[in-house]
Structures are given as C-alpha cells and as structure tokens.
Design a protein around this motif. Sequence first.
Motif, PDB file in Angstrom:
ATOM      1  N   ALA A   1      -8.925   4.062  -2.878  1.00  0.00           N
ATOM      2  CA  ALA A   1      -9.573   5.377  -2.796  1.00  0.00           C
ATOM      3  C   ALA A   1      -8.572   6.372  -2.216  1.00  0.00           C
ATOM      4  CB  ALA A   1     -10.831   5.279  -1.941  1.00  0.00           C
ATOM      5  N   ASP A   2      -8.459   6.417  -0.885  1.00  0.00           N
ATOM      6  CA  ASP A   2      -7.518   7.335  -0.243  1.00  0.00           C
ATOM      7  C   ASP A   2      -6.110   6.752  -0.185  1.00  0.00           C
ATOM      8  OD1 ASP A   2      -9.565   9.133   0.167  1.00  0.00           O
ATOM      9  OD2 ASP A   2     -10.062   8.313   2.141  1.00  0.00           O
ATOM     10  N   THR A   3      -6.026   5.430  -0.169  1.00  0.00           N
ATOM     11  CA  THR A   3      -4.754   4.703  -0.164  1.00  0.00           C
ATOM     12  C   THR A   3      -4.723   3.822  -1.403  1.00  0.00           C
ATOM     13  OG1 THR A   3      -4.614   4.687   2.244  1.00  0.00           O
ATOM     14  CG2 THR A   3      -3.381   2.981   1.099  1.00  0.00           C
ATOM     15  N   THR A   4      -3.555   3.701  -2.013  1.00  0.00           N
ATOM     16  CA  THR A   4      -3.426   2.863  -3.201  1.00  0.00           C
ATOM     17  C   THR A   4      -2.916   1.487  -2.803  1.00  0.00           C
ATOM     18  OG1 THR A   4      -2.928   4.797  -4.554  1.00  0.00           O
ATOM     19  CG2 THR A   4      -2.332   2.654  -5.472  1.00  0.00           C
ATOM     20  N   ASP A   5      -3.680   0.465  -3.153  1.00  0.00           N
ATOM     21  CA  ASP A   5      -3.251  -0.917  -2.959  1.00  0.00           C
ATOM     22  C   ASP A   5      -2.701  -1.403  -4.295  1.00  0.00           C
ATOM     23  OD1 ASP A   5      -4.069  -1.165  -0.251  1.00  0.00           O
ATOM     24  OD2 ASP A   5      -6.147  -1.377  -0.925  1.00  0.00           O
TER      25      ASP A   5
ATOM     26  N   SER B   1       0.840  -1.199   0.000  1.00  0.00           N
ATOM     27  CA  SER B   1       0.000   0.000   0.000  1.00  0.00           C
ATOM     28  C   SER B   1       0.870   1.242   0.000  1.00  0.00           C
ATOM     29  CB  SER B   1      -0.910   0.017   1.223  1.00  0.00           C
ATOM     30  OG  SER B   1      -1.825  -1.057   1.159  1.00  0.00           O
ATOM     31  N   VAL B   2       0.371   2.259  -0.667  1.00  0.00           N
ATOM     32  CA  VAL B   2       1.019   3.565  -0.694  1.00  0.00           C
ATOM     33  C   VAL B   2       0.003   4.553  -0.133  1.00  0.00           C
ATOM     34  CG1 VAL B   2       2.108   5.314  -2.143  1.00  0.00           C
ATOM     35  CG2 VAL B   2       2.346   2.900  -2.752  1.00  0.00           C
ATOM     36  N   PRO B   3       0.409   5.353   0.869  1.00  0.00           N
ATOM     37  CA  PRO B   3      -0.553   6.240   1.533  1.00  0.00           C
ATOM     38  C   PRO B   3      -0.901   7.485   0.704  1.00  0.00           C
ATOM     39  CG  PRO B   3       1.620   6.533   2.477  1.00  0.00           C
ATOM     40  CD  PRO B   3       1.727   5.409   1.471  1.00  0.00           C
ATOM     41  N   ALA B   4      -1.497   7.235  -0.460  1.00  0.00           N
ATOM     42  CA  ALA B   4      -1.943   8.309  -1.357  1.00  0.00           C
ATOM     43  C   ALA B   4      -2.952   7.688  -2.322  1.00  0.00           C
ATOM     44  CB  ALA B   4      -0.762   8.903  -2.117  1.00  0.00           C
ATOM     45  N   PRO B   5      -3.843   8.505  -2.884  1.00  0.00           N
ATOM     46  CA  PRO B   5      -4.851   7.963  -3.804  1.00  0.00           C
ATOM     47  C   PRO B   5      -4.225   7.505  -5.125  1.00  0.00           C
ATOM     48  CG  PRO B   5      -5.068  10.355  -3.630  1.00  0.00           C
ATOM     49  CD  PRO B   5      -4.029   9.940  -2.636  1.00  0.00           C
ATOM     50  N   PRO B   6      -4.859   6.537  -5.802  1.00  0.00           N
ATOM     51  CA  PRO B   6      -4.330   6.025  -7.069  1.00  0.00           C
ATOM     52  C   PRO B   6      -4.069   7.099  -8.125  1.00  0.00           C
ATOM     53  CG  PRO B   6      -6.083   4.605  -6.293  1.00  0.00           C
ATOM     54  CD  PRO B   6      -6.061   5.801  -5.389  1.00  0.00           C
ATOM     55  N   ASP B   7      -4.908   8.141  -8.167  1.00  0.00           N
ATOM     56  CA  ASP B   7      -4.696   9.190  -9.168  1.00  0.00           C
ATOM     57  C   ASP B   7      -3.401   9.973  -8.929  1.00  0.00           C
ATOM     58  OD1 ASP B   7      -6.947   8.498 -10.592  1.00  0.00           O
ATOM     59  OD2 ASP B   7      -8.233   9.987  -9.623  1.00  0.00           O
ATOM     60  N   GLU B   8      -2.865   9.885  -7.728  1.00  0.00           N
ATOM     61  CA  GLU B   8      -1.573  10.510  -7.430  1.00  0.00           C
ATOM     62  C   GLU B   8      -0.424   9.507  -7.592  1.00  0.00           C
ATOM     63  OE1 GLU B   8       0.413  13.294  -3.906  1.00  0.00           O
ATOM     64  OE2 GLU B   8      -1.495  12.292  -3.535  1.00  0.00           O
TER      65      GLU B   8
ATOM     66  N   ASN C   1      10.044   4.024  -1.110  1.00  0.00           N
ATOM     67  CA  ASN C   1      10.610   5.083  -1.950  1.00  0.00           C
ATOM     68  C   ASN C   1       9.532   5.839  -2.722  1.00  0.00           C
ATOM     69  OD1 ASN C   1      13.167   4.486  -1.034  1.00  0.00           O
ATOM     70  ND2 ASN C   1      13.709   3.245  -2.789  1.00  0.00           N
ATOM     71  N   ILE C   2       8.518   5.125  -3.234  1.00  0.00           N
ATOM     72  CA  ILE C   2       7.400   5.800  -3.924  1.00  0.00           C
ATOM     73  C   ILE C   2       6.674   6.719  -2.948  1.00  0.00           C
ATOM     74  CG2 ILE C   2       5.052   5.377  -4.821  1.00  0.00           C
ATOM     75  CD1 ILE C   2       6.930   5.066  -7.041  1.00  0.00           C
ATOM     76  N   ALA C   3       6.444   6.245  -1.730  1.00  0.00           N
ATOM     77  CA  ALA C   3       5.787   7.084  -0.714  1.00  0.00           C
ATOM     78  C   ALA C   3       6.642   8.321  -0.417  1.00  0.00           C
ATOM     79  CB  ALA C   3       5.543   6.273   0.561  1.00  0.00           C
ATOM     80  N   ASN C   4       7.955   8.152  -0.388  1.00  0.00           N
ATOM     81  CA  ASN C   4       8.850   9.299  -0.152  1.00  0.00           C
ATOM     82  C   ASN C   4       8.783  10.299  -1.301  1.00  0.00           C
ATOM     83  OD1 ASN C   4       9.714   8.334   2.314  1.00  0.00           O
ATOM     84  ND2 ASN C   4      11.525   7.333   1.463  1.00  0.00           N
ATOM     85  N   VAL C   5       8.696   9.799  -2.538  1.00  0.00           N
ATOM     86  CA  VAL C   5       8.587  10.687  -3.695  1.00  0.00           C
ATOM     87  C   VAL C   5       7.302  11.516  -3.593  1.00  0.00           C
ATOM     88  CG1 VAL C   5       8.208  10.761  -6.205  1.00  0.00           C
ATOM     89  CG2 VAL C   5      10.010   9.312  -5.253  1.00  0.00           C
ATOM     90  N   ILE C   6       6.211  10.870  -3.220  1.00  0.00           N
ATOM     91  CA  ILE C   6       4.941  11.581  -3.079  1.00  0.00           C
ATOM     92  C   ILE C   6       5.051  12.653  -2.006  1.00  0.00           C
ATOM     93  CG2 ILE C   6       2.538  11.324  -2.317  1.00  0.00           C
ATOM     94  CD1 ILE C   6       2.618   8.586  -3.839  1.00  0.00           C
ATOM     95  N   ALA C   7       5.625  12.313  -0.855  1.00  0.00           N
ATOM     96  CA  ALA C   7       5.790  13.293   0.220  1.00  0.00           C
ATOM     97  C   ALA C   7       6.688  14.444  -0.232  1.00  0.00           C
ATOM     98  CB  ALA C   7       6.377  12.616   1.461  1.00  0.00           C
ATOM     99  N   GLN C   8       7.747  14.115  -0.941  1.00  0.00           N
ATOM    100  CA  GLN C   8       8.676  15.141  -1.440  1.00  0.00           C
ATOM    101  C   GLN C   8       7.972  16.071  -2.430  1.00  0.00           C
ATOM    102  OE1 GLN C   8      11.965  13.399  -3.541  1.00  0.00           O
ATOM    103  NE2 GLN C   8      13.173  15.270  -3.508  1.00  0.00           N
ATOM    104  N   ARG C   9       7.186  15.508  -3.334  1.00  0.00           N
ATOM    105  CA  ARG C   9       6.476  16.333  -4.315  1.00  0.00           C
ATOM    106  C   ARG C   9       5.390  17.171  -3.671  1.00  0.00           C
ATOM    107  NH1 ARG C   9       6.371  13.429 -10.168  1.00  0.00           N
ATOM    108  NH2 ARG C   9       8.634  13.357 -10.360  1.00  0.00           N
ATOM    109  N   ARG C  10       4.751  16.647  -2.648  1.00  0.00           N
ATOM    110  CA  ARG C  10       3.749  17.434  -1.931  1.00  0.00           C
ATOM    111  C   ARG C  10       4.407  18.628  -1.250  1.00  0.00           C
ATOM    112  NH1 ARG C  10       0.027  12.724   0.930  1.00  0.00           N
ATOM    113  NH2 ARG C  10      -1.193  12.196  -0.914  1.00  0.00           N
TER     114      ARG C  10
END
Length: 189
Positions: free
Chosen positions: A101-105, A9-16, A140-149
């Motif tokens: 939805a809110d989290t991507t599986d 799981s990645v703690p961000a929606p699939p569209d992100e 690492n994907i979760a870190n990229v999302i946090a970094q971009r946010r």
Amino acid sequence: MIELKERFSVPAPPDEVWPLMSDPAVVAACIPGAELTELTPEGAHRGKVTFKFGPTVAVFRGETRLTYDHPLKRCLIEARGIDQKGASRARARFEVEARGADTTDVTMEGGFEVAGPLEMFAQAGGVHVARALLAQFAANIANVIAQRRAQGPDALLEPAPAASGTKIIGRALLDGARGLIGKNDKGST
C-alpha cells in the motif's frame, strides 16, 4: 540451479515503484555494474554486467527476456550471459512481484547457475553476492524515487558504479555470518 527467494521493501507505493521496476533502463541503472546496449527485434535486452574483484574484472555479456503482467505487477526474468575473459556461462530465471500500500514489498523467487571457471565461487557464495546486489538495487531504486520526487519525473539517472568485489564480498560475508548466527540461535533454544 542455485535457488534464491528474496524480499525487500521500497518506501513508496507500488504505483510509484512498479513503473520504475518495469523500465529496463531504470533497472539497469540501479544494478551495480549493469549496462544496457541494445533491444533486439525479438524483444530481448542485451547488455553487460561488470564485477570487480581487486585487480580482476569479470564482464558478463548476455541478454534478458522480460515478460510483464502489469495489472498484477509481476515480471518473469530470463537471462543468460558469458564472461568474456574466463568463459564462464550464467543462466538465471526469476519471478518478481511488487505488492503493498504505502510501502512496496518486492519478492524475487527463482534461481541461477554458473558453469566454467567461476562455478565454484557461485556455488560457494553466489546467494550471498546476489543478496548484496539486491540490497544495493533496492537502495538505488529508493534513491531514484527520492530524486524524482525532488527534481521531477525527468530527473537524469546516473548508472550505479561497477560492482566492487570488496564491497560485495564484505556484504556477502556479513550475510553469511548472520545466517550462521541465526541457525545457531535457533539450535540453542
């Protein structure tokens, strides 16, 4: 072929998440030791993955073909490579899908095989190593999302360092031990 079915799981929606997971440069930057070197006229991505096991370094060079179904957030990955020093050959085929939805599986299902000097290692512990690499990729994907946010969508990506055999084998052993404990727990009830 060694079969593997994993989910993370990645703690961000699939569209992100999906735009990042469908960008080969971002994916390569998130895989420990991976590097893209070129895109062929036929659409294959060439590159290499480096693994360090103490003083030994294995460098697999090869290519990957990616077939996307963006509306369904799916990708078929077909890869092959050769270890330059030991002449081991590897092939892999996986289907990846992102839902939620809110989290991507993310589910990844398929298999890989290794022939040559590294074959016995792959058969004995390849699944555990793959799981450890996937866990690092997910982080690492979760870190990229946090970094971009925090810094905006144009934030520069730093490639993940080469895969350390010590860390990967440690995670693989822990994963294997958890599997044995889980089997023993099921058997003792």
